[in-house]
Design an enzyme around this catalytic site. Sequence first.
Site, PDB file in Angstrom:
ATOM      1  N   GLU A   1      25.410   9.290 -10.891  1.00 30.54           N
ATOM      2  CA  GLU A   1      25.186   9.334 -12.348  1.00 30.54           C
ATOM      3  C   GLU A   1      23.741   8.928 -12.629  1.00 30.54           C
TER       4      GLU A   1
ATOM      5  N   LEU B   1      28.349   4.316 -16.674  1.00 32.33           N
ATOM      6  CA  LEU B   1      29.234   5.426 -16.300  1.00 32.33           C
ATOM      7  C   LEU B   1      29.999   5.915 -17.532  1.00 32.33           C
TER       8      LEU B   1
ATOM      9  N   THR C   1      29.104  11.622 -21.610  1.00 34.88           N
ATOM     10  CA  THR C   1      29.007  11.824 -23.053  1.00 34.88           C
ATOM     11  C   THR C   1      30.163  11.132 -23.765  1.00 34.88           C
TER      12      THR C   1
ATOM     13  N   SER D   1      27.475  18.453 -20.838  1.00 34.79           N
ATOM     14  CA  SER D   1      26.805  19.264 -21.853  1.00 34.79           C
ATOM     15  C   SER D   1      25.870  18.410 -22.695  1.00 34.79           C
TER      16      SER D   1
ATOM     17  N   MET E   1      35.351  22.405 -24.693  1.00 35.16           N
ATOM     18  CA  MET E   1      34.552  21.236 -24.295  1.00 35.16           C
ATOM     19  C   MET E   1      35.271  19.974 -24.764  1.00 35.16           C
TER      20      MET E   1
ATOM     21  N   HIS F   1      39.812  15.635 -22.276  1.00 35.87           N
ATOM     22  CA  HIS F   1      41.067  15.732 -21.504  1.00 35.87           C
ATOM     23  C   HIS F   1      41.126  17.017 -20.688  1.00 35.87           C
TER      24      HIS F   1
ATOM     25  N   HIS G   1      63.864   7.354 -37.176  1.00 35.76           N
ATOM     26  CA  HIS G   1      63.627   7.318 -38.625  1.00 35.76           C
ATOM     27  C   HIS G   1      63.235   5.908 -39.036  1.00 35.76           C
TER      28      HIS G   1
HETATM   29  P1  FAD Z   1      29.951  14.596 -19.713  1.00 42.65           P
HETATM   30  O1  FAD Z   1      30.845  13.623 -20.342  1.00 42.65           O
HETATM   31  O2  FAD Z   1      28.893  15.230 -20.521  1.00 42.65           O
HETATM   32  O3  FAD Z   1      29.293  13.846 -18.468  1.00 42.65           O
HETATM   33  C1  FAD Z   1      28.326  14.426 -17.674  1.00 42.65           C
HETATM   34  C2  FAD Z   1      27.561  13.320 -16.985  1.00 42.65           C
HETATM   35  O4  FAD Z   1      26.737  13.902 -15.986  1.00 42.65           O
HETATM   36  C3  FAD Z   1      26.599  12.560 -17.911  1.00 42.65           C
HETATM   37  O5  FAD Z   1      26.824  11.182 -17.789  1.00 42.65           O
HETATM   38  C4  FAD Z   1      25.222  12.942 -17.407  1.00 42.65           C
HETATM   39  O6  FAD Z   1      24.287  11.893 -17.543  1.00 42.65           O
HETATM   40  C5  FAD Z   1      25.504  13.215 -15.946  1.00 42.65           C
HETATM   41  N1  FAD Z   1      24.534  14.082 -15.304  1.00 42.65           N
HETATM   42  C6  FAD Z   1      24.095  15.292 -15.718  1.00 42.65           C
HETATM   43  N2  FAD Z   1      23.247  15.830 -14.815  1.00 42.65           N
HETATM   44  C7  FAD Z   1      23.152  14.925 -13.798  1.00 42.65           C
HETATM   45  C8  FAD Z   1      22.450  14.922 -12.577  1.00 42.65           C
HETATM   46  N3  FAD Z   1      21.711  15.938 -12.181  1.00 42.65           N
HETATM   47  N4  FAD Z   1      22.570  13.815 -11.792  1.00 42.65           N
HETATM   48  C9  FAD Z   1      23.339  12.771 -12.155  1.00 42.65           C
HETATM   49  N5  FAD Z   1      24.049  12.735 -13.292  1.00 42.65           N
HETATM   50  C10 FAD Z   1      23.959  13.820 -14.100  1.00 42.65           C
HETATM   51  N6  FAD Z   1      36.274  15.290 -26.572  1.00 42.65           N
HETATM   52  C11 FAD Z   1      37.557  14.948 -26.743  1.00 42.65           C
HETATM   53  O7  FAD Z   1      38.424  15.417 -25.992  1.00 42.65           O
HETATM   54  N7  FAD Z   1      37.935  14.078 -27.729  1.00 42.65           N
HETATM   55  C12 FAD Z   1      37.046  13.552 -28.583  1.00 42.65           C
HETATM   56  O8  FAD Z   1      37.418  12.773 -29.471  1.00 42.65           O
HETATM   57  C13 FAD Z   1      35.682  13.910 -28.447  1.00 42.65           C
HETATM   58  N8  FAD Z   1      34.760  13.406 -29.280  1.00 42.65           N
HETATM   59  C14 FAD Z   1      33.444  13.735 -29.105  1.00 42.65           C
HETATM   60  C15 FAD Z   1      32.518  13.226 -30.006  1.00 42.65           C
HETATM   61  C16 FAD Z   1      31.184  13.540 -29.876  1.00 42.65           C
HETATM   62  C17 FAD Z   1      30.188  12.982 -30.855  1.00 42.65           C
HETATM   63  C18 FAD Z   1      30.772  14.372 -28.794  1.00 42.65           C
HETATM   64  C19 FAD Z   1      29.318  14.691 -28.603  1.00 42.65           C
HETATM   65  C20 FAD Z   1      31.690  14.894 -27.903  1.00 42.65           C
HETATM   66  C21 FAD Z   1      33.036  14.581 -28.063  1.00 42.65           C
HETATM   67  N9  FAD Z   1      34.010  15.109 -27.219  1.00 42.65           N
HETATM   68  C22 FAD Z   1      35.326  14.789 -27.394  1.00 42.65           C
HETATM   69  C23 FAD Z   1      33.668  16.007 -26.102  1.00 42.65           C
HETATM   70  C24 FAD Z   1      33.627  15.232 -24.775  1.00 42.65           C
HETATM   71  O9  FAD Z   1      32.691  14.174 -24.891  1.00 42.65           O
HETATM   72  C25 FAD Z   1      33.249  16.151 -23.626  1.00 42.65           C
HETATM   73  O10 FAD Z   1      34.106  17.271 -23.609  1.00 42.65           O
HETATM   74  C26 FAD Z   1      33.361  15.416 -22.300  1.00 42.65           C
HETATM   75  O11 FAD Z   1      32.520  14.298 -22.273  1.00 42.65           O
HETATM   76  C27 FAD Z   1      33.006  16.349 -21.140  1.00 42.65           C
HETATM   77  O12 FAD Z   1      33.119  15.644 -19.952  1.00 42.65           O
HETATM   78  P2  FAD Z   1      32.278  16.044 -18.666  1.00 42.65           P
HETATM   79  O13 FAD Z   1      32.719  15.099 -17.596  1.00 42.65           O
HETATM   80  O14 FAD Z   1      32.380  17.497 -18.398  1.00 42.65           O
HETATM   81  O15 FAD Z   1      30.749  15.802 -19.034  1.00 42.65           O
HETATM   82  P1  NAD Z   2      32.026  23.095 -32.871  1.00 44.50           P
HETATM   83  O1  NAD Z   2      32.005  24.315 -32.047  1.00 44.50           O
HETATM   84  O2  NAD Z   2      33.303  22.358 -33.056  1.00 44.50           O
HETATM   85  O3  NAD Z   2      31.525  23.415 -34.346  1.00 44.50           O
HETATM   86  C1  NAD Z   2      30.316  24.042 -34.597  1.00 44.50           C
HETATM   87  C2  NAD Z   2      30.389  24.652 -35.972  1.00 44.50           C
HETATM   88  O4  NAD Z   2      29.092  25.071 -36.310  1.00 44.50           O
HETATM   89  C3  NAD Z   2      31.307  25.871 -36.037  1.00 44.50           C
HETATM   90  O5  NAD Z   2      32.165  25.732 -37.123  1.00 44.50           O
HETATM   91  C4  NAD Z   2      30.326  27.012 -36.202  1.00 44.50           C
HETATM   92  O6  NAD Z   2      30.861  28.095 -36.932  1.00 44.50           O
HETATM   93  C5  NAD Z   2      29.182  26.330 -36.933  1.00 44.50           C
HETATM   94  N1  NAD Z   2      27.890  26.990 -36.798  1.00 44.50           N
HETATM   95  C6  NAD Z   2      27.364  27.594 -35.704  1.00 44.50           C
HETATM   96  N2  NAD Z   2      26.149  28.106 -35.989  1.00 44.50           N
HETATM   97  C7  NAD Z   2      25.898  27.813 -37.294  1.00 44.50           C
HETATM   98  C8  NAD Z   2      24.820  28.074 -38.167  1.00 44.50           C
HETATM   99  N3  NAD Z   2      23.760  28.761 -37.769  1.00 44.50           N
HETATM  100  N4  NAD Z   2      24.889  27.631 -39.449  1.00 44.50           N
HETATM  101  C9  NAD Z   2      25.985  26.936 -39.869  1.00 44.50           C
HETATM  102  N5  NAD Z   2      27.031  26.679 -39.086  1.00 44.50           N
HETATM  103  C10 NAD Z   2      26.993  27.099 -37.808  1.00 44.50           C
HETATM  104  O7  NAD Z   2      30.875  22.164 -32.264  1.00 44.50           O
HETATM  105  P2  NAD Z   2      30.502  20.648 -32.551  1.00 44.50           P
HETATM  106  O8  NAD Z   2      31.201  20.151 -33.759  1.00 44.50           O
HETATM  107  O9  NAD Z   2      29.026  20.581 -32.469  1.00 44.50           O
HETATM  108  O10 NAD Z   2      31.109  19.945 -31.287  1.00 44.50           O
HETATM  109  C11 NAD Z   2      30.652  20.286 -29.967  1.00 44.50           C
HETATM  110  C12 NAD Z   2      31.752  20.153 -28.964  1.00 44.50           C
HETATM  111  O11 NAD Z   2      32.151  18.806 -28.821  1.00 44.50           O
HETATM  112  C13 NAD Z   2      32.950  20.966 -29.363  1.00 44.50           C
HETATM  113  O12 NAD Z   2      33.218  21.897 -28.345  1.00 44.50           O
HETATM  114  C14 NAD Z   2      34.066  20.003 -29.448  1.00 44.50           C
HETATM  115  O13 NAD Z   2      35.197  20.474 -28.781  1.00 44.50           O
HETATM  116  C15 NAD Z   2      33.562  18.724 -28.802  1.00 44.50           C
HETATM  117  N6  NAD Z   2      34.006  17.611 -29.647  1.00 44.50           N
HETATM  118  C16 NAD Z   2      35.336  17.344 -29.687  1.00 44.50           C
HETATM  119  C17 NAD Z   2      35.811  16.362 -30.514  1.00 44.50           C
HETATM  120  C18 NAD Z   2      37.269  16.114 -30.554  1.00 44.50           C
HETATM  121  O14 NAD Z   2      37.976  16.539 -29.658  1.00 44.50           O
HETATM  122  N7  NAD Z   2      37.774  15.421 -31.547  1.00 44.50           N
HETATM  123  C19 NAD Z   2      34.954  15.653 -31.321  1.00 44.50           C
HETATM  124  C20 NAD Z   2      33.598  15.958 -31.283  1.00 44.50           C
HETATM  125  C21 NAD Z   2      33.142  16.948 -30.430  1.00 44.50           C
END
Ligand code: FAD
Ligand code: NAD
Length: 466
Positions: free
Chosen positions: A33, A38, A41, A145, A318, A321, A444
């Site tokens: 990492e 650890l 995102t 991502s 993305m 889970h 209930h």
């Molecule tokens: P990541 O969690 O992105 O982890 C990748 C890791 O790889 C990072 O720590 C990065 O630093 C590391 N890395 C990258 N390149 C290298 C390299 N070359 N060498 C060493 N380390 C490296 N999803 C949900 O299911 N529920 C939610 O409520 C939810 N809420 C979210 C809220 C926000 C604001 C955001 C931004 C995302 C949310 N997501 C949620 C999405 C969720 O965070 C991602 O789908 C998830 O983290 C993806 O897991 P991952 O393991 O693929 O990658």
């Molecule tokens: P998203 O794909 O959920 O939403 C992006 C929105 O932006 C869409 O509604 C799309 O139509 C709109 N959009 C795209 N281009 C646009 C433009 N030019 N002008 C106006 N609107 C535009 O993406 P996000 O909210 O950025 O989240 C990113 C990822 O993170 C998602 O894939 C999501 O699954 C994950 N995430 C998950 C959770 C959760 O599970 N509760 C919470 C946060 C993030």
Amino acid sequence: MSTYDVAIIGSGPGGYVAAIRCAQLGMKTALIEKYNTLGGTCLNVGCIPSKALLDSSHHYEDALKHFEAHGIEIPGEIKLNFKKMIERKQSVVDQTTKGIEFLMNKNKVDVFTGTGSFKDATHIEIDGEKKETIEAKNTIIATGSKPASLPFIKIDKERIITSTEALELTEIPKHLIVIGGGVIGLELGQVYRRLGAEVSVVEYMDRIIPTMDSAQSKELTKVMKKQGVKFYVSHKVSAVSRKKNEVTVTATDKKDKEVSFTGDYCLVSVGRRPFTDGLKAENAGVKINERGMVEVNEHLQTNVKNIYAIGDVVRGAMLAHKAEEEGVFVAEIIAGQKPHIDYNLIPGVVYTWPEVASVGKTEEQLAEAGVAYKVGQFPMRALGRSRASGDTDGFVKILAHKETDEVLGVHMVGARVADLISEAVAAMEFRASAEDIARMSHAHPTYAEAVKEAALAATEDRALHV
Ligand code: FAD
Ligand code: NAD
């Protein structure tokens, strides 16, 4: 040079879960990492901090607006200590990321801090405090991502921000302009609305959360409008500019008329892009497609047979889970097992209040595919539990096959539906019919009774309490 059965690059929910499962299966495992903490995102700047702020801001809103109705009077002014709220969020993050360190130790996974890159298909260089190279019989790419943007937007991380900065603000915006009415925009938009900001959501499509069932978009729009969020759907953003502390977002509406929004912060939440910068995938010959995703087959194997990829860096939702399921899947594939993931049954949740949760096909998808289906819907307001708590918004909607009665999709809006959706996932994993759910006893008074009632409604229009 140390040799590992499996090296995992990236410690998000995909990577760290893969590491635990590999270790459980007896493989010598390394986790690499680049950051000092650890969890990726999700734990650092995603799921966990956003939920901490959603929960804190929910308490604040309850104290401001809802306590009184419950007969709770707070003498004097209710004050918000935003700094403390942000500090609490960070302590939740810290505890959670420390927990992953504990799990790595417990499972005897070797953790390397530094950027991992391929030297070739079996050697990984780690560029951290010191430079070292390890040999790996198998590698799992779990690099996740980063926030996506639009070509004309310059994210300055001060006023024009992504979710990462929105979780770290030092003041509450006066007017937060949110570009993108998806999951991030709505969750973080709701946080700042509750804390007092004016919030305007500008969405390109004709509805918010456009990939979910349209009934959910409609209900959430209605409720969030009541909460004071302004929505501008069918608006195409064309420019974002900043002058000192003022941000202007320009868009064209569906009549092609130019409109502009002026605020002090702009949150760009238009999706995320797979991240492989610095990985030097080309040294191993790993194919990355034109959208930046690592290409994988049905075994999550890349074109190089000992290299796999999981989570946000590959196709599919993305979600944390989903990444976790894929982490377990690949570990078991490497161990020679035959695991399975049903991607249709990965639930999607938006943690606004009311929450929004879905699994399976939406009504739009079934109609488009020409599937004969029936709908059973039940409003939350008809539940005793909802009236007791005061959370009466939302519904449960069950879509079942018209002839076989098999449940094909379940879509919910309401209190705690993020938890209720698990019942639907379990039912669909076992290919339950709506009648199967309708005949199960549900405690209930619970919100879960809405699932039973919706199933009854889908079965023979037999809901009991409407
Ligand atoms: P990541 O969690 O992105 O982890 C990748 C890791 O790889 C990072 O720590 C990065 O630093 C590391 N890395 C990258 N390149 C290298 C390299 N070359 N060498 C060493 N380390 C490296 N999803 C949900 O299911 N529920 C939610 O409520 C939810 N809420 C979210 C809220 C926000 C604001 C955001 C931004 C995302 C949310 N997501 C949620 C999405 C969720 O965070 C991602 O789908 C998830 O983290 C993806 O897991 P991952 O393991 O693929 O990658
Ligand atoms: P998203 O794909 O959920 O939403 C992006 C929105 O932006 C869409 O509604 C799309 O139509 C709109 N959009 C795209 N281009 C646009 C433009 N030019 N002008 C106006 N609107 C535009 O993406 P996000 O909210 O950025 O989240 C990113 C990822 O993170 C998602 O894939 C999501 O699954 C994950 N995430 C998950 C959770 C959760 O599970 N509760 C919470 C946060 C993030």
